[in-house]
Enzyme design. Sequence first.
Site, PDB file in Angstrom:
ATOM      1  N   GLY A 220       0.826  -1.200   0.000  1.00  0.00           N
ATOM      2  CA  GLY A 220       0.000   0.000   0.000  1.00  0.00           C
ATOM      3  C   GLY A 220       0.860   1.248   0.000  1.00  0.00           C
ATOM      4  N   LEU A 221       0.324   2.296   0.616  1.00  0.00           N
ATOM      5  CA  LEU A 221       1.020   3.577   0.682  1.00  0.00           C
ATOM      6  C   LEU A 221       1.390   4.086  -0.708  1.00  0.00           C
ATOM      7  CD1 LEU A 221       3.420   3.244   3.738  1.00  0.00           C
ATOM      8  CD2 LEU A 221       1.232   4.429   3.606  1.00  0.00           C
ATOM      9  N   CYS A 222       0.462   3.943  -1.625  1.00  0.00           N
ATOM     10  CA  CYS A 222       0.747   4.493  -2.941  1.00  0.00           C
ATOM     11  C   CYS A 222      -0.484   5.226  -3.464  1.00  0.00           C
ATOM     12  CB  CYS A 222       1.220   3.423  -3.913  1.00  0.00           C
ATOM     13  SG  CYS A 222       0.294   1.917  -3.856  1.00  0.00           S
ATOM     14  N   GLY A 223      -1.070   6.024  -2.617  1.00  0.00           N
ATOM     15  CA  GLY A 223      -2.173   6.875  -3.038  1.00  0.00           C
ATOM     16  C   GLY A 223      -3.377   6.085  -3.495  1.00  0.00           C
TER      17      GLY A 223
ATOM     18  N   SER B 103       3.148   6.324  -8.365  1.00  0.00           N
ATOM     19  CA  SER B 103       2.084   6.746  -7.480  1.00  0.00           C
ATOM     20  C   SER B 103       2.598   6.876  -6.042  1.00  0.00           C
ATOM     21  CB  SER B 103       0.975   5.711  -7.565  1.00  0.00           C
ATOM     22  OG  SER B 103      -0.155   6.134  -6.923  1.00  0.00           O
TER      23      SER B 103
END
Lengths: 292, 135
Positions: free
Chosen positions: A87-90, A243
Amino acid sequence: MGASLKEIKRQSVAVDKTRQITRAMNMVAASKLKSAQLKMEKFRPYADKLMGVFGSLAGRAESITSPLLAVREPRKVRVIMMTSDRGLCGGFNTNIIKAVTNFIKEKNAEGQEVSLIAVGKKGRDSFRKKESIVSEHIEKLGSFDMSLAAEIAGEAVPPFVAEEYDELYLCYNEFRNIASQKPVIIRLLPASTVGSEEASPESSIEYIYEPSEEQLLAHIIPMYLRVLIYRGLLETSAGEHGSRMVAMDNATSNCEEMIQSLTQQFNRARQAAITAELMDIVGGTEALAAGK
Amino acid sequence: MADELMLEIVTPEKLAFSDIVGEVTLSGSEGEFGVLIGHAPFLSSVKFGELNYTKDNKKTYYVAGEGYAEITNLKATVLVESIEKVESTLKEEAQKSKESAEAKLAGMNKEDADYEKAKSALDKANTRLKVVEKV
């Protein structure tokens, strides 16, 4: 007042640590993006040439029958869904998941059953309970090559030939630039021979074919599928890093803003504490002087 | 034989080779074939196997993966999924990989899911070995 000063200090240290992490992640993502883009670039000549030959072959051979071109009334469709593992990609994964959810709704409304092949953990986790996932490829996007595309294609194609499902789609984020990825859904099977306008420039040359055109096309279709899947993988990987880079950049500047406002708060509180102390001392001295 | 034919080998990873060569020999799905300059336009599928070319009258050997070759009178474009240059130093390695593929296959039944995979691995190892022995 003193406790509050300490509290503000603690908060600002914590935010600073977060900022360090997000900045590091931003830099890591940037370097990974660079290598992913390089990989895309190097893949392009292969993809372009193959598409060209596929286009010119498919264009001239309308009468060709191949199990991979068989058009059936779609009752069951399968979707290869590509998301990232982390995760942590907008909004990268959310966008894909939304697109797939809409797609499933649409197909269900037409009375078609949808099953999924999940590439990437995020997509799998999101659909695990809701939809049927026939297979998954998790934690493979870190470093992959053509063999991953071959593996996915090798899994998807035989059930299509065996008529276990009727249409195969591929859903991934198209990498436009660092800041923008757009979910696209393309049909892989039955392979469409129309619309492949990328005919090779030499398509006017009369080739001798070996084996026959038909067999050659049958040979090239699986390659063509692998190319499309591989391209999806490459774009997903580049998109993920792009991203994440943007998301982490935003996070870093948010952190900086927070630190700034915390520092201001801290200074104000410190000033207030000093003023209060001074007032105490002045008041004390005055009282003493009055007492004399 | 003068070197006049443009040979390009393209894989998904990169443009692996691009140079002017004399003659190219490929493993087509219908059998081996050689290409010289002035060849008629020709499109053939290529199976896993040997690929070699001559340059300055010296032969260089490769093992190419599946793909196809597009030949026009001045140029041969080979699109394959993998390509590796074969040198005599690889002989031991090739022998070893053949043996391990054999050992793996020996422990399997025909019904095993991976049987086909192991079999094709062995075929590939055999092909590689054959090419290495030519070098």
